[in-house]
Design a protein around this motif. Structure first.
Motif: not given
Length: 105
Positions: A30-35, A39-45
């Protein structure tokens, strides 16, 4: 004997372990989806969360496998050599770690 084996040795422990992995992997996904939108490394998370879920759930393992297949076919179409793929992955990982450390510092 590691913690995972100790939990899985009992009936309730196995259920508790799967719930724990589901909650932790789900939150990271879920955090990765928010990213993806922030701003943030969405795909990696997002992939890290799926990787955690894939240790206990077959559907997440299939999702990771499908993602790898799509990435491999896209890389073949572009014609990127294997060493370049590893270099891109390493540089993106290091940049993501630096970006995360910079934002939380």
């Amino acid at each position: 004997m590691n913690i995972r084996q100790q939990f899985k040795s009992t009936t309730y422990g196995s259920l508790i372990w799967r719930i724990f992995i589901g909650v932790v992997g789900g939150l990271i996904t879920i955090i990765g989806t928010v990213f993806l939108f922030a701003p943030g490394p969405g795909i990696l998370v997002l992939l890290a969360g799926l990787g955690i879920l894939a240790t206990e759930f077959a559907w997440a393992s299939r999702a990771i496998l499908k993602t790898k297949t799509i990435a491999a076919s896209a890389a073949e179409k572009v014609g990127i050599p294997l060493w370049m793929k590893y270099m891109i992955a390493a540089v993106c990982t290091v940049l993501s770690i630096i970006f995360i450390a910079y934002n939380f510092a």
